[in-house]
Scaffold this active site. Structure first.
Site, mmCIF file in Angstrom:
data_model
loop_
_atom_site.group_PDB
_atom_site.id
_atom_site.type_symbol
_atom_site.label_atom_id
_atom_site.label_comp_id
_atom_site.label_asym_id
_atom_site.label_seq_id
_atom_site.Cartn_x
_atom_site.Cartn_y
_atom_site.Cartn_z
ATOM 1 N N GLU A 256 0.894 -1.166 0.000
ATOM 2 C CA GLU A 256 0.000 0.000 0.000
ATOM 3 C C GLU A 256 0.921 1.202 0.000
ATOM 4 O OE1 GLU A 256 -3.202 -0.063 -0.102
ATOM 5 O OE2 GLU A 256 -3.640 -2.136 0.389
ATOM 6 N N CYS A 291 -2.708 8.562 3.467
ATOM 7 C CA CYS A 291 -2.453 8.088 2.107
ATOM 8 C C CYS A 291 -3.665 8.312 1.215
ATOM 9 C CB CYS A 291 -2.089 6.612 2.140
ATOM 10 S SG CYS A 291 -3.304 5.644 3.040
HETATM 11 P P1 NAP Z 1 8.559 4.803 4.267
HETATM 12 O O1 NAP Z 1 9.683 5.715 4.519
HETATM 13 O O2 NAP Z 1 8.498 4.085 2.988
HETATM 14 O O3 NAP Z 1 8.587 3.781 5.499
HETATM 15 C C1 NAP Z 1 7.585 2.798 5.643
HETATM 16 C C2 NAP Z 1 8.119 1.674 6.503
HETATM 17 O O4 NAP Z 1 9.164 1.004 5.808
HETATM 18 C C3 NAP Z 1 8.719 2.129 7.833
HETATM 19 O O5 NAP Z 1 8.396 1.182 8.821
HETATM 20 C C4 NAP Z 1 10.221 2.131 7.548
HETATM 21 O O6 NAP Z 1 11.000 1.942 8.694
HETATM 22 C C5 NAP Z 1 10.301 0.911 6.640
HETATM 23 N N1 NAP Z 1 11.482 0.883 5.787
HETATM 24 C C6 NAP Z 1 12.041 1.897 5.104
HETATM 25 N N2 NAP Z 1 13.099 1.443 4.386
HETATM 26 C C7 NAP Z 1 13.184 0.119 4.637
HETATM 27 C C8 NAP Z 1 14.062 -0.912 4.209
HETATM 28 N N3 NAP Z 1 15.066 -0.666 3.375
HETATM 29 N N4 NAP Z 1 13.881 -2.158 4.675
HETATM 30 C C9 NAP Z 1 12.856 -2.436 5.524
HETATM 31 N N5 NAP Z 1 11.987 -1.495 5.965
HETATM 32 C C10 NAP Z 1 12.152 -0.245 5.525
HETATM 33 O O7 NAP Z 1 7.160 5.529 4.412
HETATM 34 P P2 NAP Z 1 6.684 6.506 5.562
HETATM 35 O O8 NAP Z 1 7.464 7.765 5.373
HETATM 36 O O9 NAP Z 1 6.706 5.826 6.892
HETATM 37 O O10 NAP Z 1 5.153 6.708 5.213
HETATM 38 C C11 NAP Z 1 4.674 7.734 4.376
HETATM 39 C C12 NAP Z 1 4.255 7.181 3.044
HETATM 40 O O11 NAP Z 1 3.423 6.055 3.231
HETATM 41 C C13 NAP Z 1 3.444 8.156 2.237
HETATM 42 O O12 NAP Z 1 3.959 8.224 0.951
HETATM 43 C C14 NAP Z 1 2.042 7.572 2.224
HETATM 44 O O13 NAP Z 1 1.295 7.850 1.064
HETATM 45 C C15 NAP Z 1 2.296 6.125 2.371
HETATM 46 N N6 NAP Z 1 1.160 5.482 3.011
HETATM 47 C C16 NAP Z 1 0.381 4.662 2.276
HETATM 48 C C17 NAP Z 1 -0.709 4.039 2.856
HETATM 49 C C18 NAP Z 1 -1.617 3.130 2.071
HETATM 50 O O14 NAP Z 1 -2.411 2.428 2.680
HETATM 51 N N7 NAP Z 1 -1.547 3.116 0.773
HETATM 52 C C19 NAP Z 1 -0.997 4.251 4.209
HETATM 53 C C20 NAP Z 1 -0.170 5.101 4.915
HETATM 54 C C21 NAP Z 1 0.911 5.705 4.307
HETATM 55 P P3 NAP Z 1 11.642 3.176 9.498
HETATM 56 O O15 NAP Z 1 10.511 4.007 9.965
HETATM 57 O O16 NAP Z 1 12.362 2.512 10.607
HETATM 58 O O17 NAP Z 1 12.519 3.901 8.552
#
Ligand code: NAP
Length: 513
Positions: A256, A291
């Site tokens: 997602e 999101c």
């Molecule tokens: P993110 O930076 O992609 O991080 C998401 C998760 O992935 C976090 O738990 C992060 O851990 C982990 N992560 C990052 N790099 C990783 C890697 N190399 N290996 C394993 N895990 C890794 O996203 P975010 O900044 O938290 O969230 C914002 C984004 O999420 C927005 O773009 C939003 O649109 C999207 N979102 C989508 C939905 C949906 O249902 N479609 C819902 C909510 C949010 P750390 O925090 O420890 O870095």
């Protein structure tokens, strides 16, 4: 300062060193540290599969639904504590906390109820049987059985409560143990909820586990038959998809990701008031960190100025700031780094669009000091959306949206599709034919189409709310995933098999046929 420990192998464990420190995004004060390096993840995952998975699978669906009801009770008893954590760690006002915390209770309650009506079997018949020989002498019946691996959730920072339980409810109901890795910035609330449920001793050992931090080898330790459900940015999803466990070994992966969702006004403008109300709500709930939030607003050309003025007038009344202060309606972003990223995104949009409302000069800001991550709302506009690829592509994950005019209905649908696959589009107006046409035209590129006229204004569930009854997910850019949607959610945590067998076996697999 407290440390958020990890829960694996039925015990709390500290990692080596610190992966991150959580801060209050309004006051700038440190709240907790977390770290997960050096954990024996392979042993933790094995324990989850062998202890948690086996015990859960030994139960029926209805019994597991009973566990969800108990989890919901324990969490509800601690509601005030979760509100306080959310205020401190996410900078949210109470109404925004409700979307996350009360939303998680509602989702758990929904799956508890749905599960209580399921059969007392350990498999689910999928559709009716189909004859493979004359007189049904040999037949095919599809069945779904729970995954024997574990479900790893890698979650985003914006829904630390709901983000856990909207996934865990269908996973646990299916009989699949859970390992959650919350986003570091807001991990405290997820951690507290997991701790409360573990202490209440509701679930079999190994069914619910948490990793706080981002340890090396989190995906390497997976088995081929485990599943991963990811929520976050499209960039991280792309990186995870390249991991050998997913790319080569076939670990099932649901994503997602981000989405540039749209709201569309009907060509005659009969839904203008409804659209304006929803746009302002979506831009400001959780400071636009959803999101599903409306990022693009599509209105008929003749109503572009009127819509801009109406939205701007309402945004001007939103007081932004410290959620502890009286009268503040919109809190802060979740962290200083998000604040920096959103301000950069705003600069990029400002360079490519007209600024129709600038909260930096027109909003009331109520907050002490300059450590805070509060960003007031911004409304941009483009008169010729066909020549502005940025506004269809860039998700600024804050209180930011762009208004654009359309020529006719087909142009409006084409513009909505330029999001390249979105979680949701909403449409406002009294013309039922237009609402119907929008549903059919937008369904292919949107996971959800939300249609509103005056008769449903009070009961409609909101553009941005992911209701457990409805699919959550979207094609293409939105990640291509599927969550919720009632019992559809269980499919991700089950394997489908066709059983070709004599009638005596088919009858037992699907007694209701
Ligand atoms: P993110 O930076 O992609 O991080 C998401 C998760 O992935 C976090 O738990 C992060 O851990 C982990 N992560 C990052 N790099 C990783 C890697 N190399 N290996 C394993 N895990 C890794 O996203 P975010 O900044 O938290 O969230 C914002 C984004 O999420 C927005 O773009 C939003 O649109 C999207 N979102 C989508 C939905 C949906 O249902 N479609 C819902 C909510 C949010 P750390 O925090 O420890 O870095």
């Amino acid at each position: 300062m407290k440390t958020l420990a990890n829960y694996l192998e039925g015990r709390w464990q500290n990692g080596q060193g610190q992966d991150a420190v959580l801060v209050d995004p309004v006051l700038g004060t440190p709240l907790a540290a977390l770290g997960a390096q050096g954990l024996d993840l392979a042993a933790g995952y094995r324990y989850a599969r062998e202890q948690g998975g086996a015990a859960l699978r030994a139960m029926t669906y209805a019994e597991r639904a009973g566990l969800l009801a108990k989890i919901s009770q324990v969490l509800q008893a601690n509601r005030d504590k979760y509100y306080d954590i959310s205020l401190q760690n996410s900078g949210t006002v109470a109404n925004d906390t409700a979307v996350d915390v009360d939303g998680s209770f509602y989702t758990l309650g929904y799956y508890a109820k749905l599960g209580s009506r399921l059969t007392d079997t350990q498999w689910r018949a999928d559709g009716a049987s189909d004859a493979l020989a004359r007189d049904n002498a040999y037949a095919s019946q599809h069945i779904q059985v729970p995954v024997r691996g574990l479900a790893l959730f890698i979650n985003a920072f914006n829904f630390p409560a709901w983000g856990l339980w909207e996934k865990a409810a269908p996973a646990l109901l299916s009989g699949v143990p859970v390992v959650v890795k919350p986003a570091s910035a807001t991990a405290w609330l997820t951690h507290e909820m997991v701790k409360d449920v573990i202490e209440a001793d509701i679930l079999p050992n190994g069914s619910l586990n948490i990793i706080c931090g981002r340890p090396e080898g989190m995906l390497d330790a997976l088995d081929t038959l485990d599943v991963v459900s990811f929520t976050g940015s499209a960039d991280t999803a792309a990186e995870l998809r390249r991991h050998p466990r997913i790319r080569l070994d076939g670990v099932r992966f649901n994503a997602e990701t981000d989405s540039v969702n749209s709201a569309i006004l009907d060509p005659k403008g009969t839904g203008l008031d409804l659209l304006v109300r929803e746009v302002v709500r979506e831009m400001t709930i959780k400071s636009g960190q959803k999101c599903t939030a409306i990022r693009r607003i599509l209105v008929p050309e003749a109503l572009y100025e009127q819509a801009a003025q109406a939205i701007a007038a309402k945004l001007a009344g939103v007081v932004v700031g410290d959620p502890r202060l009286e009268g503040v309606r919109m809190g802060s972003l979740v962290s200083p780094s998000q604040c920096k990223a959103i301000k950069q995104g705003i600069e990029q949009l400002a360079g490519a669009c007209d600024t129709l409302f600038d909260g930096r000069t027109q909003s009331t800001l109520k907050v002490e000091g300059d450590q805070h991550a509060c960003v007031p709302p911004m409304l941009f506009g483009v008169r010729d959306p066909d020549t502005h690829p940025l506004v269809h592509h860039m998700e600024v994950f804050g209180p930011v949206a762009t208004l654009m005019p359309y020529r006719d209905a087909d142009h409006a649908f084409a513009l909505a599709r330029r999001g390249q696959g979105s979680l949701v589009a909403s449409v406002y107006g009294e013309d039922t034919d237009f609402l119907f046409e929008a549903a059919v035209q937008l369904a292919e590129s949107h996971g959800r189409v939300h249609l509103v006229n005056e008769s449903v204004a009070k009961v409609q569930t909101g553009h941005g709310n992911a209701m457990p009854q409805s699919n959550h997910g979207g094609p293409g850019r939105a990640g291509g995933g599927q969550e919720l949607g009632g019992l559809r959610a269980l499919a991700f945590y089950h394997r489908l098999a066709a059983v070709q067998a004599p009638p005596a076996v088919i009858d037992r697999l699907n007694p209701t046929k």
